[in-house]
Scaffold this active site. Structure first.
Site, PDB file in Angstrom:
ATOM      1  CB  ALA A  39       5.887  -1.339   0.990  1.00 43.68           C
ATOM      2  CG  ASP A  40       5.870  -1.095  -5.285  1.00 51.35           C
ATOM      3  OD1 ASP A  40       5.258  -0.722  -6.295  1.00 51.35           O
ATOM      4  OD2 ASP A  40       6.670  -0.359  -4.669  1.00 51.35           O
TER       5      ASP A  40
END
Lengths: 135, 300
Positions: A91-92
């Protein structure tokens, strides 16, 4: 060619263990939720009756897992548990905000930026949700 | 011509070739370095990169799930270490010997060695990566934030719903006014990267500047306007928006150092290089690999 004695250094065979290490390593990716302060999350969980463990209900955790898997397009059988860190799953910052938005919709809550910042694992998300839902 | 760079440990039976040393950016310059993970295929090379990292960074890399995530995490650390090492601060600098710390708000900084007669340079940097691009921006003095994103990145949520929740009313209006959904998606991504770059440049953490407390205006030039002083377009920060390789947006936010006459902003002087550390470096600014799509930028 240098002989690499540590198997973990050879990239193609690298695979992270399923149970993510709890060790706090400086987050060096572009996730904008900073690392600092995470270890100081106050334990504001309510103790109910004889319940000693403060963890959120399994049902909540499962729903968070589903939302995370959907956001990150992980296969249904991907091993994601309470300990799983969003960043480690790929996840960014945009994903993390989308996950939070998904949680808000699923549980009908509003998550302020300060709280959102402190969520880095599935468990932390579930715990926060339960706290907010109780209100 | 350049000092021979050879600080690698004798443990390597085959030493990596030298990193191309580079002059520190001048006060007015911004250096952008980037790596395309798909172009780095050599397992032995990736192993060498891993060996540049201290144990806790290796552990961090290995904590990511799957090869692709680990690779981009590894390349991010490698890029920042090798890039800063190229500037040959304090004569020669082994990328492995660099130490990093976080400022009071959590923003990563170089922790220079303290020793007599050594005055650490006011080198500023910021990194950003996606699975398909890893980038590092460097300046002298100017606080910098950068954010990279694939142009075709899609949100899972509806853009306008997302923007209403997290952006400002002006930004929602701007997005809402775009009839074509493709263009709207691209505008959203541009706005996202610019907002990220600003918060990262500020270096005070996401929660100190929630996205709905400042507006990015990108009509003529790019500027930021904070909600608490709307009359005052915050002149302290300047922006650049680039399209890299036709596939990515790169947003750069810099603390403004100087203005031209009558407070006019000077353009950002940008040098962009694509690199595979120890293998090849390519100056790409001024080519069609780096197209300025917002902000005032001169590439050289």
């Amino acid at each position: 060619m240098a002989s690499i004695t540590r198997a973990s250094v050879s990239m193609p065979s690298l695979s992270a263990s399923v149970n993510q290490s709890q060790r706090r390593i400086s987050g060096m990716n572009s996730v904008s939720f900073p690392v600092s302060g995470r270890s100081m999350i106050p334990s504001l969980r309510l103790q109910r009756g004889l319940q000693v463990c403060c963890a959120a209900k399994q049902e909540t955790v499962d729903k968070v897992v589903a939302i995370v898997k959907k956001q990150l397009a992980l296969p249904a059988d991907a091993a994601v548990t309470g300990e799983s860190k969003f960043a480690a799953l790929g996840a960014d910052s945009l994903d993390t905000v989308e996950i939070v938005m998904g949680l808000e919709e699923e549980f009908d809550i509003t998550v302020e930026e300060e709280s959102a910042q402190s969520i880095t694992t599935v468990q932390e998300a579930a715990d926060m949700i339960e706290k907010l839902v109780e209100k | 011509m350049n000092p021979h760079y050879c600080c690698l440990s004798r443990n390597f039976s085959a030493a990596l070739p030298p990193l191309l040393p580079v002059q520190l950016p001048s006060r007015m310059e911004t250096h952008l370095w980037y790596v395309v993970p798909d172009e780095v295929k050599s397992a032995p090379l990736l192993s060498k990169y891993m060996e540049l990292l201290p144990q806790y960074e290796r552990d961090h890399v290995l904590g990511f799930r799957g090869d692709q995530l680990q690779k981009s995490a590894l390349l991010a650390r490698t890029l920042v270490r090798t890039t800063i090492a190229r500037y040959q601060v304090d004569d020669h600098l082994d990328p492995r010997s660099l130490r990093f710390k976080r400022n009071i708000h959590g923003k990563p900084e170089v922790e220079w060695e303290t020793k007599d007669g050594f005055c650490p340079p006011p080198l500023q940097f910021n990194i950003s990566h996606t699975s398909s691009l890893v980038a590092c921006g460097v300046t002298m003095n100017s606080l910098i934030g950068i954010d990279v994103e694939e142009k075709r990145r899609r949100t899972k949520n509806n853009i306008l719903a997302f923007a209403k929740r997290y952006f400002t009313a002006h930004e929602v209006e701007h997005l809402n006014a775009i009839p074509d959904s493709e263009l709207q998606q691209q505008e959203f991504i541009k706005l996202w990267t610019l907002k990220e770059a600003y918060v990262k440049a500020l270096g005070k953490g996401f929660s100190s500047s929630p996205f709905n407390t400042f507006t990015i205006r990108a009509s003529s030039g790019i500027a930021v306007e904070t909600l608490d002083s709307p009359q005052n377009l915050t002149n302290n920060w300047q922006f650049a928006l680039l399209e890299l390789m036709g596939s990515h947006y790169v947003a750069i936010c810099l603390e403004r150092q100087e203005t031209g006459g009558a407070g006019k902003a000077l353009p950002i002087k940008l040098t962009a290089r694509k690199t595979i550390p120890f293998v090849e470096d390519e100056l790409v600014s001024g080519t069609n690999a780096v197209v300025t799509i917002g902000g005032s930028v001169t590439q050289f």
